[in-house]
Design a protein around this motif. Structure first.
Motif, mmCIF file in Angstrom:
data_model
loop_
_atom_site.group_PDB
_atom_site.id
_atom_site.type_symbol
_atom_site.label_atom_id
_atom_site.label_comp_id
_atom_site.label_asym_id
_atom_site.label_seq_id
_atom_site.Cartn_x
_atom_site.Cartn_y
_atom_site.Cartn_z
ATOM 1 N N VAL A 1 0.857 -1.181 0.000
ATOM 2 C CA VAL A 1 0.000 0.000 0.000
ATOM 3 C C VAL A 1 0.897 1.235 0.000
ATOM 4 O O VAL A 1 1.905 1.286 0.708
ATOM 5 C CB VAL A 1 -0.983 0.027 1.191
ATOM 6 C CG1 VAL A 1 -2.023 -1.052 1.031
ATOM 7 C CG2 VAL A 1 -0.258 -0.121 2.519
ATOM 8 N N TYR A 2 0.515 2.211 -0.800
ATOM 9 C CA TYR A 2 1.283 3.450 -0.946
ATOM 10 C C TYR A 2 0.448 4.553 -0.305
ATOM 11 O O TYR A 2 -0.547 4.995 -0.863
ATOM 12 C CB TYR A 2 1.519 3.724 -2.435
ATOM 13 C CG TYR A 2 2.623 4.719 -2.716
ATOM 14 C CD1 TYR A 2 3.946 4.299 -2.830
ATOM 15 C CD2 TYR A 2 2.347 6.064 -2.869
ATOM 16 C CE1 TYR A 2 4.959 5.196 -3.094
ATOM 17 C CE2 TYR A 2 3.351 6.974 -3.128
ATOM 18 C CZ TYR A 2 4.663 6.532 -3.246
ATOM 19 O OH TYR A 2 5.672 7.430 -3.506
ATOM 20 N N LEU A 3 0.863 4.948 0.902
ATOM 21 C CA LEU A 3 -0.028 5.673 1.806
ATOM 22 C C LEU A 3 0.181 7.187 1.825
ATOM 23 O O LEU A 3 1.312 7.668 1.922
ATOM 24 C CB LEU A 3 0.154 5.144 3.231
ATOM 25 C CG LEU A 3 -0.196 3.668 3.440
ATOM 26 C CD1 LEU A 3 0.264 3.213 4.814
ATOM 27 C CD2 LEU A 3 -1.707 3.460 3.272
ATOM 28 N N HIS A 4 -0.931 7.893 1.785
ATOM 29 C CA HIS A 4 -0.977 9.343 1.981
ATOM 30 C C HIS A 4 -1.777 9.622 3.250
ATOM 31 O O HIS A 4 -2.810 8.999 3.485
ATOM 32 C CB HIS A 4 -1.668 10.014 0.788
ATOM 33 C CG HIS A 4 -1.958 11.467 0.985
ATOM 34 N ND1 HIS A 4 -1.164 12.466 0.450
ATOM 35 C CD2 HIS A 4 -2.951 12.112 1.649
ATOM 36 C CE1 HIS A 4 -1.658 13.648 0.792
ATOM 37 N NE2 HIS A 4 -2.751 13.465 1.510
ATOM 38 N N GLU A 5 -1.298 10.570 4.055
ATOM 39 C CA GLU A 5 -2.067 10.959 5.253
ATOM 40 C C GLU A 5 -1.773 12.406 5.608
ATOM 41 O O GLU A 5 -0.623 12.834 5.602
ATOM 42 C CB GLU A 5 -1.706 10.052 6.434
ATOM 43 C CG GLU A 5 -2.465 10.359 7.726
ATOM 44 C CD GLU A 5 -1.798 11.443 8.574
ATOM 45 O OE1 GLU A 5 -2.520 12.294 9.131
ATOM 46 O OE2 GLU A 5 -0.549 11.461 8.653
ATOM 47 N N ARG A 6 -2.834 13.136 5.892
ATOM 48 C CA ARG A 6 -2.664 14.505 6.382
ATOM 49 C C ARG A 6 -3.805 14.839 7.337
ATOM 50 O O ARG A 6 -4.982 14.756 6.973
ATOM 51 C CB ARG A 6 -2.632 15.505 5.219
ATOM 52 C CG ARG A 6 -2.058 16.862 5.621
ATOM 53 C CD ARG A 6 -1.791 17.729 4.413
ATOM 54 N NE ARG A 6 -1.202 19.010 4.831
ATOM 55 C CZ ARG A 6 -1.069 20.059 4.054
ATOM 56 N NH1 ARG A 6 -1.480 20.005 2.802
ATOM 57 N NH2 ARG A 6 -0.537 21.175 4.512
ATOM 58 N N ASP A 7 -3.440 15.156 8.544
ATOM 59 C CA ASP A 7 -4.401 15.539 9.594
ATOM 60 C C ASP A 7 -5.457 14.459 9.816
ATOM 61 O O ASP A 7 -6.613 14.756 10.156
ATOM 62 C CB ASP A 7 -5.084 16.870 9.254
ATOM 63 C CG ASP A 7 -4.107 18.040 9.199
ATOM 64 O OD1 ASP A 7 -2.965 17.881 9.679
ATOM 65 O OD2 ASP A 7 -4.483 19.103 8.667
ATOM 66 N N ALA A 8 -5.079 13.191 9.619
ATOM 67 C CA ALA A 8 -6.041 12.093 9.754
ATOM 68 C C ALA A 8 -5.357 10.858 10.337
ATOM 69 O O ALA A 8 -5.793 9.735 10.077
ATOM 70 C CB ALA A 8 -6.640 11.768 8.387
ATOM 71 N N PHE A 9 -4.342 11.065 11.144
ATOM 72 C CA PHE A 9 -3.488 9.939 11.538
ATOM 73 C C PHE A 9 -4.244 8.874 12.327
ATOM 74 O O PHE A 9 -4.083 7.671 12.076
ATOM 75 C CB PHE A 9 -2.295 10.440 12.355
ATOM 76 C CG PHE A 9 -1.299 9.367 12.655
ATOM 77 C CD1 PHE A 9 -0.409 8.934 11.689
ATOM 78 C CD2 PHE A 9 -1.266 8.753 13.907
ATOM 79 C CE1 PHE A 9 0.500 7.913 11.950
ATOM 80 C CE2 PHE A 9 -0.362 7.744 14.179
ATOM 81 C CZ PHE A 9 0.523 7.324 13.199
ATOM 82 N N ALA A 10 -5.081 9.262 13.278
ATOM 83 C CA ALA A 10 -5.774 8.276 14.114
ATOM 84 C C ALA A 10 -6.664 7.359 13.275
ATOM 85 O O ALA A 10 -6.633 6.124 13.438
ATOM 86 C CB ALA A 10 -6.601 8.988 15.188
ATOM 87 N N ASP A 11 -7.457 7.944 12.375
ATOM 88 C CA ASP A 11 -8.317 7.128 11.508
ATOM 89 C C ASP A 11 -7.485 6.261 10.571
ATOM 90 O O ASP A 11 -7.850 5.110 10.281
ATOM 91 C CB ASP A 11 -9.254 8.027 10.686
ATOM 92 C CG ASP A 11 -10.419 8.560 11.511
ATOM 93 O OD1 ASP A 11 -10.565 8.154 12.678
ATOM 94 O OD2 ASP A 11 -11.188 9.397 10.980
#
Length: 267
Positions: free
Chosen positions: A131-141
């Motif tokens: 999986v090639y992951l993007h995350e911004r201001d959503a770390f817990a979810d």
């Protein structure tokens, strides 16, 4: 796998950005001349995935991701999952994504982001793809969904988080993607601290070109466009911060990328 210090793998290139419209193939040639022998092209939606597919079939050493970025989650078609599943059967597809959650700009509704991300995680598990992951201001979810799907094969693309977030990704078994953000003396200090906790066998380097031009380049392009050929500048910053030889950083980061994406490459 080669231990030649001049061999690098750029694990993140947005090659179908409009900024590359005039010289796309030349960009790849320039990268290879700089010792960047493999490039991973990032897809943000299925249309871009098709463009990357066509390009990679014509350019050896180029691979790509297939998937839907959270910004594009609201725009998927009714049969997008079936289309994605077909794309995942292409040999040049080595990861699902760029996928994840982005609550910073909210270009797509939160619930739709969660649905589209969850569906892609299921497909990644089913097809044994990274999986090639993007995350911004959503770390817990993000972490909750990764744990729920028992994801242990992938990369935190363009990681800019703190040490606690880093450890959470590492605990899942993921690799950490380091970009030119590391070279920014204004906003890269947290990442510079976190880098010290990245095991050498989980370190992956990426330019995220044309974005995030490394600020440690001695000869910066006038157009401020980042290119895969500049990846060694990021490697130089990693080497300096970790007090390692450049050859070690080049060899380890390339070997990690090949292992992560299950690519067999010439030495």
């Amino acid at each position: 796998m080669s231990t030649d210090p001049s061999r690098w793998f750029d694990a993140g290139v947005n090659l179908f950005s409009a900024q590359f419209d005039q010289d796309r193939s030349h960009i790849v040639s320039q990268a290879q001349a700089a010792g960047v022998s493999e490039l991973l092209l990032i897809s943000s939606d299925l249309a871009e995935t098709q463009l990357n597919l066509q390009f990679c079939t014509e350019h050896p050493g180029c691979f790509f991701t297939a998937g839907v970025h959270p910004h594009q989650a609201d725009n998927v078609s009714t049969d997008w999952l079936q289309q994605l599943e077909l794309l995942l059967q292409q040999p040049e597809v080595v990861a699902v994504g760029e996928c994840g959650l982005d609550y910073n700009r909210m270009f797509s509704a939160k619930q739709q982001q969660l649905r589209v991300f969850s569906a892609q995680l299921s497909l990644a598990k089913q097809h044994a793809k990274a999986v090639y992951l993007h995350e911004r201001d959503a770390f817990a979810d993000q972490i909750d969904l990764l744990q729920a799907h028992q994801i242990n094969h992938g990369i935190a693309h363009c990681f800019t988080g703190d040490v606690a977030q880093l450890r959470a990704y590492l605990d899942l078994g993921l690799y950490i993607g380091i970009t030119g953000w590391l070279c920014d003396e204004r906003r890269g200090t947290d990442l510079q601290q976190a880098l010290k906790f990245v095991p050498l066998d989980r370190l992956v380097l990426e330019t995220d070109a044309p974005y995030l031009l490394p600020r440690n380049l001695t000869d910066k392009p006038k157009n401020r466009r980042n290119e895969p050929a500049f990846l060694p500048a990021i490697g130089a910053k990693v080497a300096a911060l970790l007090q390692l030889d450049m050859a070690v950083v080049a060899s380890a980061s390339r070997a990690n990328s090949l292992k992560l994406f299950r690519i067999t490459a010439d030495a």
